[in-house]
Design a protein around this motif. Sequence first.
Motif, PDB file in Angstrom:
ATOM      1  N   ILE A  29     -18.511 -46.739 -17.669  1.00 38.66           N
ATOM      2  CA  ILE A  29     -18.392 -45.729 -17.096  1.00 38.66           C
ATOM      3  C   ILE A  29     -17.129 -45.762 -15.974  1.00 38.66           C
ATOM      4  CG2 ILE A  29     -20.523 -44.542 -17.451  1.00 38.66           C
ATOM      5  CD1 ILE A  29     -21.102 -44.943 -14.671  1.00 38.66           C
ATOM      6  N   GLY A  30     -16.898 -46.997 -15.646  1.00 40.10           N
ATOM      7  CA  GLY A  30     -15.776 -47.266 -14.767  1.00 40.10           C
ATOM      8  C   GLY A  30     -16.603 -47.490 -13.346  1.00 40.10           C
ATOM      9  N   GLY A  31     -15.492 -46.946 -12.288  1.00 47.08           N
ATOM     10  CA  GLY A  31     -16.009 -47.320 -10.993  1.00 47.08           C
ATOM     11  C   GLY A  31     -16.976 -46.319 -10.480  1.00 47.08           C
ATOM     12  N   HIS A  32     -17.336 -45.010 -11.041  1.00 51.20           N
ATOM     13  CA  HIS A  32     -18.181 -44.297 -10.379  1.00 51.20           C
ATOM     14  C   HIS A  32     -19.186 -43.565 -11.565  1.00 51.20           C
ATOM     15  CE1 HIS A  32     -16.877 -44.140  -6.100  1.00 51.20           C
ATOM     16  NE2 HIS A  32     -15.755 -44.472  -6.495  1.00 51.20           N
ATOM     17  N   ASN A  33     -20.262 -43.179 -11.119  1.00 52.02           N
ATOM     18  CA  ASN A  33     -21.090 -42.520 -12.051  1.00 52.02           C
ATOM     19  C   ASN A  33     -20.746 -41.010 -11.660  1.00 52.02           C
ATOM     20  OD1 ASN A  33     -22.980 -41.220 -13.388  1.00 52.02           O
ATOM     21  ND2 ASN A  33     -24.749 -42.611 -12.683  1.00 52.02           N
ATOM     22  N   ILE A  34     -20.216 -40.286 -12.744  1.00 51.63           N
ATOM     23  CA  ILE A  34     -19.845 -38.955 -12.466  1.00 51.63           C
ATOM     24  C   ILE A  34     -21.011 -37.986 -12.940  1.00 51.63           C
ATOM     25  CG2 ILE A  34     -18.164 -36.961 -12.799  1.00 51.63           C
ATOM     26  CD1 ILE A  34     -15.953 -38.893 -12.229  1.00 51.63           C
ATOM     27  N   GLN A  35     -21.237 -38.270 -14.320  1.00 47.51           N
ATOM     28  CA  GLN A  35     -22.210 -37.567 -14.993  1.00 47.51           C
ATOM     29  C   GLN A  35     -22.630 -38.206 -16.212  1.00 47.51           C
ATOM     30  OE1 GLN A  35     -18.225 -35.870 -16.103  1.00 47.51           O
ATOM     31  NE2 GLN A  35     -19.297 -34.059 -16.337  1.00 47.51           N
ATOM     32  N   ALA A  36     -23.142 -39.727 -15.896  1.00 50.61           N
ATOM     33  CA  ALA A  36     -23.648 -40.433 -16.901  1.00 50.61           C
ATOM     34  C   ALA A  36     -24.949 -40.228 -17.419  1.00 50.61           C
ATOM     35  CB  ALA A  36     -23.571 -42.000 -16.492  1.00 50.61           C
ATOM     36  N   TYR A  37     -25.740 -39.799 -16.657  1.00 53.77           N
ATOM     37  CA  TYR A  37     -27.213 -39.568 -17.057  1.00 53.77           C
ATOM     38  C   TYR A  37     -27.155 -38.442 -17.888  1.00 53.77           C
ATOM     39  CZ  TYR A  37     -32.176 -38.620 -16.699  1.00 53.77           C
ATOM     40  OH  TYR A  37     -33.391 -38.581 -16.814  1.00 53.77           O
ATOM     41  N   PRO A  38     -26.664 -37.239 -17.477  1.00 52.29           N
ATOM     42  CA  PRO A  38     -26.690 -36.148 -18.250  1.00 52.29           C
ATOM     43  C   PRO A  38     -26.084 -36.463 -19.713  1.00 52.29           C
ATOM     44  CG  PRO A  38     -25.521 -35.699 -16.285  1.00 52.29           C
ATOM     45  CD  PRO A  38     -26.126 -36.941 -16.171  1.00 52.29           C
ATOM     46  N   LEU A  39     -24.972 -37.167 -19.736  1.00 48.91           N
ATOM     47  CA  LEU A  39     -24.308 -37.885 -20.759  1.00 48.91           C
ATOM     48  C   LEU A  39     -25.129 -38.333 -21.822  1.00 48.91           C
ATOM     49  CD1 LEU A  39     -21.417 -38.297 -22.393  1.00 48.91           C
ATOM     50  CD2 LEU A  39     -21.765 -40.711 -21.364  1.00 48.91           C
TER      51      LEU A  39
END
Lengths: 797, 295, 154
Positions: free
Chosen positions: A322-332
């Motif tokens: 996901i790279g340097g930040h978690n933007i919407q990984a959990y719902p992904l």
Amino acid sequence: MDDNKFHAIGRISPRKEGYARVTGRERYVSDVSLPNMLHARVLRSPYPHAKIVSIDTREAEKLGAVCISHHDIPKIKYNERQVSIPEKTYRDRTVLPDKVRHVGEGVAAVAAKTEALVDKALKRIVVKFEPLRAVFDPYEAMQEGAPVLYEDIMLGDKVLPIQQNIACFREVGEGDVAKGFAEADLVVENEFKTGRVYHGQMESKAVVCRPEADGGITVWPTTQSIHNTRQLLGRIFNIPLSKVNVHRVPIGGAFGSSIQMNTPVAICVALALKAQKPVKLVLTREEDMYDHCKYPTIIRLKYGVKRDGTLTAGYLKTVVDIGGHNIQAYPLLGCMAGWFVSLYRMPHLKFEGNAVYTNKAPACAMQGYGNPQVSFAVESQMDIIAEKLGIDPIDIRLKNYVGLGETFWGQGPTVRSVIRSCGVEEMLLRGKEIIGWEKRLTPQLKTQRFRRGIGVGRGFHTSGTGAPTPGEVIDYSTAMVKINEDGSVDCSTALMCHGGGTLEAGAKIVAEELGVPLDNVGISPSDTRSTGYDVCTHATRGVYCGGASLQRAAQKAKQQLFEFASRLIEVNPEALRIYPEAGSGQGIIYLPGTLAKNISIGEVAKMAQLKGWGTILGVVSHRQVNCPPCFVTNFIEVEVDTLTGRIRPTRAVAAVDAGTVINPDLAAGQLEGGLCRGVGLALLEDTDYDPQTGELTCGGFLTDYKMFSAQDMPPLEDIATFFANTYEPSGPFGAKGIGEAANNATAGAVANAVYNAVGIRFKAAPIKPERVLAALKQKSQIEEDDHGKHENPDTGV
Amino acid sequence: MVNTKILTQEFDYHRPASLAEAFELLAEYGDAAKVIAGGTDVVPQLKYEKIAPNHLVTLMKISGLSDINEDSDGLNIGACARLRDAKQACARVPGYAALHDALRSIGKVQVMNMGTLGGNLCTASPAADSVPPLLVLNGRVTLANPVGSRTLEIEDFITGPYTAAMAANEIMTEIHIPPDQGHQGSAFLKIARVAADISKLSCAVALQRDADRCVSCRIALGAVAPVPLRIKGAEELLGGKKMDATLLDEAAASVSAGIRPISDVRSTETYRRQVAAVIFKDVFNMAWQRAGGKR
Amino acid sequence: MQKQHIQMRINGESCEFWVEPNTLLMNLLRNEMELTGTKYGCGTGQCGGCTVLVNGEPVLSCLTLALAVDGADILTIEGVAAPDGTLDPIQEAFLDTAAIQCGYCTPGMVLMAKDLLNKNPSPSEDQIREHIKGNLCRCTGYHRIVQAIKSCGE
């Protein structure tokens, strides 16, 4: 004589925004200009991973520039995407950081009178970094001893320690996969990869912010949600929402990159508040490419199947970088589970997903949100299985797809519903005729230099994220429909249009519901102060959810309209109907069966005004209780030059089941565009990082991030699109969505077509000529050595 | 990060009306001056901060530098002639097909309208598409200086990546291509990622043909070495010989062995080496056919 | 840096400016003239969004110095429709064919189409694709853009 009973729905009409766009008069964010406006730019980290030791802006300020760094902004930790409920929102960022986690991350920002001055000032900011070891591979990142990007982050209001750089993890299961695999006659397992694609939207992210005299702000951002932007800004800068106004501005393409509040937005607001002048911040293309990308995936997929082709079990394990930040990984991860489960029926299933931090540009949703990635793996695997069992690839899909009457997972395991409209079979059977499926030859029979192959891919996307109970994501839309005193109609909604015609569709839905000619239905300009909440225009929810709320608002308005009309023509309101009268441009209210009792909507509205009865309007906040699948099918033919490894698409069929198609030409346009981006994902697009510097090997320049041009796509007569004949009972006039579906099945279809052409299974996208040629050479070597025994030479690297 | 939205670099801009004036400016400003023609290379270089001149001297107002004329001596293309015009001039001469193909493949119409052939050569990119055809067509360049001029074969003009054998006080005025000597066939192909793109590799061939005999042949490849390269080994293999598939394969192998490709953001060394042989044969066959009938 | 005086015709209107040498034509048009139809898409000549016609020929204004077009005749997207607002047939075709999605590439595409049809009133599909290959569109897959231009052929 046509069989379309609607006067607006399904009719082709000139786009309302079209005139402005074709004359260059449409104003996008970067075209917004305010008096006394300052320009801004962000100073960006040259390091992939570093602590910021100090930032000295004095020399820059001497030039007359306004500067900010993390010292100047409230250290509120947030997630820029505000769609999930707080308990499920992972928060790892502040507006400007004290530690940078990818090359290009913003460190400080400057505003000044001219762009030239801004750049000069920027160059005078002195930042002392303490570079840290960086990691670029997700598996390396999960090893012990790997550089640590985060010690902890916030999840909801709890501190969440981060271990092994795993941003989040999700596991879902049903039944007993071990049992399921044991029951299988054949177990197939493969690893697939998809690339780190860049959204490539033509407009780079931008924002203008004006500080108001009352301490509030007015903002014009590139965004897919004006309300989420508003709420986040209000929270970060501690301004009451009634003083935060975010305007809806036409956007030059999104594809998911503006679901989250874009990084320049809060930076610009901070500058504007400090400068007490309007500030405009426009990213350069390079900054944009360092700002966001599609979720790349490594997918290990295992299916158990009976000899007759019935799946018995499925296990999907994925690592997402996901790279340097978690933007919407959990719902992904939840969605990827949902896509996996809802493509093909599995009595026993298991899904495991890990999202891993690395020192690269943060990944975020891009058209399909894990669906193109999962479908690439699944559709490839279905063909692999079909070949092993000697079953036609279309037949095996028909046998196993989750369809009408079956339970399907929406965007994840917590939302389930029953499919009530489905055009899968129709699309497969009609599509195969058009492409000439029966005339396919096996790869073994192809011996010339240029070989063609045909592949099929199918998939779906949810129409929005609706559900009957509150869930992990927020989903509802507010709409107002108002009848003006001349019978024309205003529609107010915070829905956005990315170019696909969402607002057109909204206008048509209202026109149809109210019986008003489309020409007289207008979509009002919209901002957060004058509209109710709409979560976001994403997840293919524009028509199905947003359109539904407009329809219900129109229905409410119609009720009131009939009530007022009944006072005037003395007919029971329940007996009244409306039809559109093109000549007068009015909706005419009438009593069926007689010519004597009718009155135009305009007359009613005018009388209501004169008599002081009030304005006729309907306001509704509506949540769809469902998110029905819009299905898609692609048949793609490619041609492989076996001497150079080059692959080009030669023919394609794209079909969608979108229920009632509201804008046929725009819907077809979605399919055509989806094909182009899907083929790009399959064959061309990726962003690589230099392992020494952490920089993009293409530098962020389009010079070396290539996307297909007009000359790379098949000729007009070789692309066919069509719609399935379905009707979704829960959708406005039977409509479902289309947006993301258009893209989901393409990459798998391409990989299958390549296999049909040359008999080599490529499991890693993009399938570039360099790898193809190497695999072809290896295959011919293997064939020489083994006299034709089939070994797959492509290792997927 | 660089800024591609505005030009941040500051410079003065000079528009000499004659070569003499241009030389004066170059003499006055020396290293601090840079010559600019169409701008399609210089402006990006400024944006990428690869160069930082204090003075830009445009050549586009100097009369005569964009003239194109053809005489018994061949085709003369002014260094400041737009790529579009150079392409059109080549279209008229069948033997120059390689250069025409190359200019056509450079890509966008807009760049064809802005860029100049002289600029393309002076930038001296290893991947410059115009160079392999000029190499095989025996192109020469004329470099003017304050007191006179000299001509150089293209081969001697480009000496390294982005390095041209041109002094700071020289200005290219003309590119010359000798006349088509009859039975001349030439062709050019490039391999790139998408339609309008910098080459992964490119190949140009010009040959003289007599029935089934290859009288002479010149072969050049681009983007596979620090400079665009003639492959003399392969040329010698084919010169004077009766053509057949085996011979062509040998020549292709020689091409593959004779280049020095690298791996970069666009492609790999292995791929370039392998595909060079393939593209060479494709281009040779095209040139052969154009020189008078099928193989 | 010494400012220089330049003049040109922009969409038929005579204009003059004092500009710094490092002013790009794209920014002159967008900022001084407020003709924002010409877009910044990449700044490095890769996307074609900044296309304008200079003396009737399409160029990339993000790579063109304003000083280099002193004395020229410039046409931007805003000058394509007639002064009274009547659309050029190309613009009508783009609307009729639904060749516009987000609209960001549209100005460049329309100008390239205009250039092509000026030179070749009946272009083949191949010629159309060749002509617009330097203009990126991320939304449409080019399908309807090509259709629109083709429909303008005689």
